[in-house]
Design an enzyme around this catalytic site. Structure first.
Site, PDB file in Angstrom:
ATOM      1  N   LYS A  19      -1.147  -9.310   2.954  1.00 42.21           N
ATOM      2  CA  LYS A  19      -0.297  -8.911   4.093  1.00 42.21           C
ATOM      3  C   LYS A  19      -1.103  -7.954   4.964  1.00 42.21           C
ATOM      4  O   LYS A  19      -1.813  -7.088   4.448  1.00 42.21           O
ATOM      5  CB  LYS A  19       0.997  -8.253   3.614  1.00 42.21           C
ATOM      6  CG  LYS A  19       1.866  -7.694   4.749  1.00 42.21           C
ATOM      7  CD  LYS A  19       3.315  -7.438   4.326  1.00 42.21           C
ATOM      8  CE  LYS A  19       3.537  -6.164   3.568  1.00 42.21           C
ATOM      9  NZ  LYS A  19       3.142  -4.938   4.276  1.00 42.21           N
ATOM     10  N   ASP A  73      -1.071  -6.024  -0.068  1.00 41.54           N
ATOM     11  CA  ASP A  73      -1.396  -5.421   1.231  1.00 41.54           C
ATOM     12  C   ASP A  73      -2.899  -5.225   1.389  1.00 41.54           C
ATOM     13  O   ASP A  73      -3.584  -4.799   0.449  1.00 41.54           O
ATOM     14  CB  ASP A  73      -0.741  -4.031   1.342  1.00 41.54           C
ATOM     15  CG  ASP A  73       0.598  -4.088   2.052  1.00 41.54           C
ATOM     16  OD1 ASP A  73       0.861  -5.076   2.764  1.00 41.54           O
ATOM     17  OD2 ASP A  73       1.376  -3.131   1.893  1.00 41.54           O
ATOM     18  N   GLU A 132      -0.943  -5.435   8.471  1.00 42.57           N
ATOM     19  CA  GLU A 132      -0.169  -4.771   9.528  1.00 42.57           C
ATOM     20  C   GLU A 132      -0.829  -5.021  10.882  1.00 42.57           C
ATOM     21  O   GLU A 132      -2.054  -4.870  11.016  1.00 42.57           O
ATOM     22  CB  GLU A 132      -0.124  -3.253   9.274  1.00 42.57           C
ATOM     23  CG  GLU A 132       0.718  -2.872   8.074  1.00 42.57           C
ATOM     24  CD  GLU A 132       0.809  -1.367   7.868  1.00 42.57           C
ATOM     25  OE1 GLU A 132       0.449  -0.588   8.776  1.00 42.57           O
ATOM     26  OE2 GLU A 132       1.254  -0.969   6.780  1.00 42.57           O
ATOM     27  N   ASP A 187       0.840  -1.210   0.000  1.00 36.69           N
ATOM     28  CA  ASP A 187       0.000   0.000   0.000  1.00 36.69           C
ATOM     29  C   ASP A 187       0.871   1.256   0.000  1.00 36.69           C
ATOM     30  O   ASP A 187       0.370   2.378  -0.055  1.00 36.69           O
ATOM     31  CB  ASP A 187      -1.018  -0.012   1.150  1.00 36.69           C
ATOM     32  CG  ASP A 187      -0.378  -0.049   2.527  1.00 36.69           C
ATOM     33  OD1 ASP A 187       0.857  -0.169   2.624  1.00 36.69           O
ATOM     34  OD2 ASP A 187      -1.131   0.049   3.524  1.00 36.69           O
ATOM     35  N   SER A 188       2.208   1.055  -0.007  1.00 40.70           N
ATOM     36  CA  SER A 188       3.125   2.174  -0.268  1.00 40.70           C
ATOM     37  C   SER A 188       2.813   2.799  -1.615  1.00 40.70           C
ATOM     38  O   SER A 188       3.252   3.915  -1.892  1.00 40.70           O
ATOM     39  CB  SER A 188       4.584   1.691  -0.239  1.00 40.70           C
ATOM     40  OG  SER A 188       4.772   0.592  -1.105  1.00 40.70           O
ATOM     41  N   GLU A 242       9.352  -4.247  10.015  1.00 40.21           N
ATOM     42  CA  GLU A 242       9.772  -2.957   9.455  1.00 40.21           C
ATOM     43  C   GLU A 242      10.402  -2.046  10.503  1.00 40.21           C
ATOM     44  O   GLU A 242       9.849  -1.839  11.590  1.00 40.21           O
ATOM     45  CB  GLU A 242       8.548  -2.256   8.819  1.00 40.21           C
ATOM     46  CG  GLU A 242       8.907  -0.898   8.213  1.00 40.21           C
ATOM     47  CD  GLU A 242       7.892  -0.358   7.230  1.00 40.21           C
ATOM     48  OE1 GLU A 242       6.912  -1.069   6.912  1.00 40.21           O
ATOM     49  OE2 GLU A 242       8.073   0.783   6.779  1.00 40.21           O
TER      50      GLU A 242
END
Ligand code: KIV
Length: 262
Positions: free
Chosen positions: A111, A81, A113, A42-43, A180
């Site tokens: 993925k 993401d 978070e 999602d960057s 991260e």
């Protein structure tokens, strides 16, 4: 193509290479270079859409970009993401959105978070047959909570909490964990504490693999390089020079030449 089992089996035998892609041609080149995993991160909210944070990214954005990536890298394991608020509010939304991503985009896994607080969502998504990669340490979707992008795992308490989260994620069934911006010694301890691969970004050399944002490692952005990025190129500078040259050629009549004309 790797599978979740072959990825897990890489721990302690071969370092895992993961890089980001948001569209066809980068994905094509990553596959040609033989990377193990392509991450549709999602960057893309910052790198592709020019936003300040990843927070506004939607499930539709992730599906759109993953479809393009899949066309470029049909034989590479793709992780997509789950964006902010696609899983936090409830287990049922998490299942629905993970299901949409897998069904509509062609991703092989999602993925997510988070640590202990998202274990119910992780378990539920895995129960419906969708592989999950965890993501602990700095979580960019929580930028407003941190007030920035700090290094984590600097105190014994933080290290302990990160290890607890990693163990809980492994027990919940994730096949790998991204860690991260965690102090190298804490990331090494996390890596030792689980039997699944830990893929680090800004987390030192002792992880089982490394991930970077492809645009960062290629040097697209002249003014911004996080400390943990090794720049393999200054592609932004070269693109700028080429576009300037093209503009000059068009304006002076040097392009198109005879060989570009019919
Ligand atoms: O969104 C992303 O690209 C990521 C990487 C930075 C790990 O999550």
């Amino acid at each position: 193509m790797l599978t979740i089992n072959s990825i897990t089996a890489l721990k302690n035998s071969k370092k895992i290479v993961m890089l980001t892609a948001y569209e066809y041609i980068t994905a094509f080149l990553l596959e040609k270079a033989g990377v193990d995993i392509i991450l549709v991160g999602d960057s893309l909210g910052m790198v592709f859409q020019g936003r300040k944070e990843t927070i506004p990214v939607t499930v539709d954005d992730m599906i759109y970009h993953t479809k393009a990536v899949k066309r470029g890298a049909a034989d590479t394991f793709i992780v997509t993401d789950m964006p902010f608020m696609s899983y936090q509010a409830s287990v049922s939304e998490a299942k629905k959105n993970a299901g949409r991503i897998i069904k509509e985009s062609g991703a092989n896994a999602v993925k997510i978070e988070g640590g202990l607080e998202i274990i119910p969502q992780v378990k539920a998504i895995i129960e419906i047959g969708i592989p999950v990669m965890g993501h602990i340490g700095l979580q960019p979707q929580s930028v407003k909570k941190y007030g920035g992008y700090p290094v984590l795992g600097k105190t014994d308490k933080e290290e302990k909490e990160l290890i607890q989260s990693a163990i809980a994620l492994e027990k919940a069934g994730v096949f790998a964990i991204t860690v991260e911006k965690v102090k190298a010694s804490a990331a090494a301890a996390i890596t030792k504490s689980v039997s699944i691969p830990v893929i680090g970004i800004g987390s030192g050399a002792k992880c089982d693999g490394q991930v970077l944002v492809t645009h960062d490692m290629l040097g697209f952005f002249p003014d911004f390089t996080p400390k943990f990025v090794k720049k393999y190129d200054t592609i932004g500078k070269r693109v700028l020079a080429d576009i300037t040259k093209f503009s000059g050629d068009v304006r002076s009549g040097r392009f198109p030449g005879k060989k570009h004309s019919f």
